[in-house]
Motif scaffolding. Structure first.
Motif, PDB file in Angstrom:
ATOM      1  N   GLY A   1       0.817  -1.210   0.000  1.00  0.00           N
ATOM      2  CA  GLY A   1       0.000   0.000   0.000  1.00  0.00           C
ATOM      3  C   GLY A   1       0.852   1.262   0.000  1.00  0.00           C
ATOM      4  O   GLY A   1       2.074   1.208   0.209  1.00  0.00           O
TER       5      GLY A   1
ATOM      6  N   PHE B   1       0.820  -5.615  -3.103  1.00  0.00           N
ATOM      7  CA  PHE B   1       1.404  -4.764  -4.151  1.00  0.00           C
ATOM      8  C   PHE B   1       0.531  -4.766  -5.405  1.00  0.00           C
ATOM      9  O   PHE B   1       0.869  -4.127  -6.382  1.00  0.00           O
ATOM     10  CB  PHE B   1       2.786  -5.286  -4.594  1.00  0.00           C
ATOM     11  CG  PHE B   1       3.808  -5.424  -3.505  1.00  0.00           C
ATOM     12  CD1 PHE B   1       3.793  -4.626  -2.371  1.00  0.00           C
ATOM     13  CD2 PHE B   1       4.825  -6.365  -3.637  1.00  0.00           C
ATOM     14  CE1 PHE B   1       4.761  -4.773  -1.388  1.00  0.00           C
ATOM     15  CE2 PHE B   1       5.795  -6.508  -2.659  1.00  0.00           C
ATOM     16  CZ  PHE B   1       5.760  -5.717  -1.530  1.00  0.00           C
TER      17      PHE B   1
ATOM     18  N   ARG C   1      -8.732   3.871 -14.071  1.00  0.00           N
ATOM     19  CA  ARG C   1      -7.856   2.705 -13.976  1.00  0.00           C
ATOM     20  C   ARG C   1      -8.603   1.405 -14.264  1.00  0.00           C
ATOM     21  O   ARG C   1      -8.040   0.438 -14.740  1.00  0.00           O
ATOM     22  CB  ARG C   1      -7.284   2.662 -12.538  1.00  0.00           C
ATOM     23  CG  ARG C   1      -6.112   1.724 -12.366  1.00  0.00           C
ATOM     24  CD  ARG C   1      -5.384   2.010 -11.080  1.00  0.00           C
ATOM     25  NE  ARG C   1      -6.047   1.481  -9.897  1.00  0.00           N
ATOM     26  CZ  ARG C   1      -5.756   0.303  -9.354  1.00  0.00           C
ATOM     27  NH1 ARG C   1      -4.858  -0.469  -9.893  1.00  0.00           N
ATOM     28  NH2 ARG C   1      -6.377  -0.092  -8.267  1.00  0.00           N
TER      29      ARG C   1
HETATM   30  N1  UDP Z   1       1.011  -1.092  -4.504  1.00  0.00           N
HETATM   31  C1  UDP Z   1       2.154  -1.181  -3.754  1.00  0.00           C
HETATM   32  N2  UDP Z   1       3.359  -1.107  -4.393  1.00  0.00           N
HETATM   33  C2  UDP Z   1       3.475  -0.983  -5.726  1.00  0.00           C
HETATM   34  C3  UDP Z   1       2.281  -0.934  -6.493  1.00  0.00           C
HETATM   35  C4  UDP Z   1       1.065  -0.991  -5.854  1.00  0.00           C
HETATM   36  O1  UDP Z   1       2.099  -1.306  -2.548  1.00  0.00           O
HETATM   37  O2  UDP Z   1       4.581  -0.924  -6.221  1.00  0.00           O
HETATM   38  C5  UDP Z   1      -0.289  -1.176  -3.804  1.00  0.00           C
HETATM   39  C6  UDP Z   1      -1.280  -0.084  -4.135  1.00  0.00           C
HETATM   40  O3  UDP Z   1      -1.049   1.046  -3.308  1.00  0.00           O
HETATM   41  C7  UDP Z   1      -2.590  -0.753  -3.824  1.00  0.00           C
HETATM   42  C8  UDP Z   1      -2.321  -2.210  -4.124  1.00  0.00           C
HETATM   43  O4  UDP Z   1      -0.923  -2.352  -4.228  1.00  0.00           O
HETATM   44  O5  UDP Z   1      -2.881  -0.624  -2.457  1.00  0.00           O
HETATM   45  C9  UDP Z   1      -2.899  -2.693  -5.430  1.00  0.00           C
HETATM   46  O6  UDP Z   1      -4.260  -2.636  -5.395  1.00  0.00           O
HETATM   47  P1  UDP Z   1      -5.119  -3.192  -6.599  1.00  0.00           P
HETATM   48  O7  UDP Z   1      -6.514  -2.900  -6.279  1.00  0.00           O
HETATM   49  O8  UDP Z   1      -4.575  -2.719  -7.901  1.00  0.00           O
HETATM   50  O9  UDP Z   1      -4.798  -4.729  -6.485  1.00  0.00           O
HETATM   51  P2  UDP Z   1      -5.571  -5.910  -7.180  1.00  0.00           P
HETATM   52  O10 UDP Z   1      -6.810  -6.076  -6.396  1.00  0.00           O
HETATM   53  O11 UDP Z   1      -5.800  -5.470  -8.557  1.00  0.00           O
HETATM   54  O12 UDP Z   1      -4.597  -7.049  -7.101  1.00  0.00           O
END
Ligand code: UDP
Length: 447
Positions: free
Chosen positions: A308, A362, A421
């Protein structure tokens, strides 16, 4: 005026006041009773009108077709079923003699018109059900309904608290608006619903093997297997993850090597349904997390939160301390560090915290790849790749309300929150995923 006369007037006055009071109280009681009966009467009219239309448009033509079938084949039009009616008595209902439970129930509108069933009410319980428990007597004072909350919750595949709890929730929260909402929620539920079937133990989608568990089973197994050898890895995959996997072979390899891969979201359910290997429940990280926290609290396991934006994991940690006072958060760290240069340091921090469970957020596939690359150096029991979980738990991003999740529209809610996004992920990604499932079903040989 003499005091005797004065007392006499007082006595007459108070007698008059008393009888006037009694009269008004009686009038009020009467109007309440009339209002109650009027409401019941109007509701009944509403039910008859609402049931009459589908009865005429759907039930009668279908009955005519089945009567014709009977002439040709001798197969009866109806079959009977015994369920609990209002007041807990036995109620014999007629169902169409068809194989799918959805089609069988299309005759139930007849029983609504007769006043034996409600449009919305309790679930239809088989008469003589051995699972009746204390308190069911109160529940059974309500009519069973064609549309019921149990059906919606069971069909939507989101983790639920069991049939009994859902019936109580329905009875306590019931009002005209919630009944209307329940009818609307039931329509997509009929689409997602699975008839009573034997679920496969494992489901193969694009050579990724899901454990086909209900939430309770999944949490229990994940928590029990921790600490035996290398850390266990838990991944959740949604249609977007699959789409990414098609373009990224490393991600595919990582998922294949995951100890637990769980299906996340309605898209994967539709995909598995198309493949005729339906899933029991939606096991996503956000729904599983509270169960894991409760178990960790009871068993004394500590958590490390990695991921995060700066501040998000801290805020989540504070919320966890508030909601689970006995839960130990061993450490937190944001997910924006140089993975090439700083990962070793991060791993050391996690190891020195002594955490048992590590949550990495991430986003996919970054988190799964990071977990796979470092799991051998991590001294924790289990590692979960949890995507947007930290944003939800910290309150950074609001999760879709339950009714939207119940109709399989959580994805749409996420789109409205971050349209820039998410539009591609959902409006291009979801149809692409379904196309891929169809291709996998019909054109993948030797799978
Ligand atoms: N994030 C992170 N580091 C990074 C890229 C993303 O900590 O280098 C975090 C971002 O802040 C978010 C989470 O990873 O809290 C990704 O959320 P997302 O909803 O895109 O994840 P998904 O549900 O698509 O796997």
């Amino acid at each position: 005026m003499t005091s005797k006369r004065f007392a006499e007037i007082n006595r007459l006055e108070s007698k008059f006041t008393r009888s006037r009071y009694r009269f008004l109280a009686g009038l009020r009681r009467l109007s309440f009773i009339l209002l109650f009966h009027l409401t019941v009467f109007l509701y009944r009219i509403f039910e008859i009108v609402a049931a009459f239309m589908p009865f005429v448009i759907i039930s009668l033509p279908l009955a005519a077709c089945l009567a014709f079938r009977k002439l040709l084949t001798g197969v009866p039009v109806f079959k009977q079923s015994r369920i609990y009616g209002k007041g807990g008595g036995e109620l014999v209902i007629k169902l169409f003699n068809l194989s799918s439970s959805f089609h069988q129930k299309l005759f139930l509108f007849y029983h609504v018109i007769r006043g034996e069933l409600a449009i919305t009410g309790l679930s239809l319980r088989e008469y003589g059900d051995k699972n009746l428990v204390l308190g069911d007597g109160y529940l059974l004072a309500n009519k069973p309904g064609i549309f019921n909350l149990w059906y919606v919750r069971e069909s939507s595949k989101i983790a639920h608290e069991g049939k009994q709890a859902i019936e109580w929730e329905y009875v306590f929260r019931r009002n005209f608006i919630s009944d209307l909402m329940l009818m609307l929620k039931s329509l997509p539920a009929y689409f997602y619903h699975e008839d009573d079937i034997d679920f496969a133990v494992e489901v193969n989608l694009f050579d990724i093997i899901f454990k086909n568990y209900a939430m309770g089973e999944a949490v229990e197994e994940v928590m029990q297997s921790r600490g035996q050898g290398d850390p266990k890895t838990v991944y959740y995959v949604n249609p977007d993850c699959f789409n990414k996997m098609f373009a990224d072979h490393d991600y595919f390899n990582v998922l294949q090597q995951g100890d637990y891969v769980f299906p996340d979201g309605i898209g994967v359910h539709v995909g598995c349904k198309i493949l005729r290997t339906p899933l029991k429940e939606n096991i996503n990280g956000t729904d599983m997390f509270p169960f894991v926290c409760r178990m960790a609290e009871q068993q004394g396991f500590s958590l490390y939160l990695l991921g995060g934006k700066p501040g998000v994991a801290d805020k989540m940690g504070q919320r966890l301390q508030r909601d689970y006072p006995a839960l130990e958060v061993a450490g937190v760290m944001n997910g924006y560090f140089d993975q090439e240069l700083e990962s070793r340091e991060v791993v050391e921090k996690i190891n020195s915290s002594g955490a048992d469970l590590l949550f990495v957020a991430f986003g996919a596939p970054l988190q799964e790849k990071w977990i796979a690359a470092h799991k051998q150096s991590l001294q924790v029991g289990t590692i979960f790749g949890v995507g947007g979980l930290f944003d939800f738990v910290s309150g950074n991003i609001k999760r879709a309300p339950r009714w939207m999740r119940e109709i399989g529209m959580e994805w749409f809610y996420r789109f409205t929150r971050e349209p820039g996004r998410m539009w591609k992920r959902y409006f291009v990604g979801n149809p692409l995923f379904i196309l891929r499932v169809l291709r996998w079903k019909y054109f993948s040989f030797g799978k």
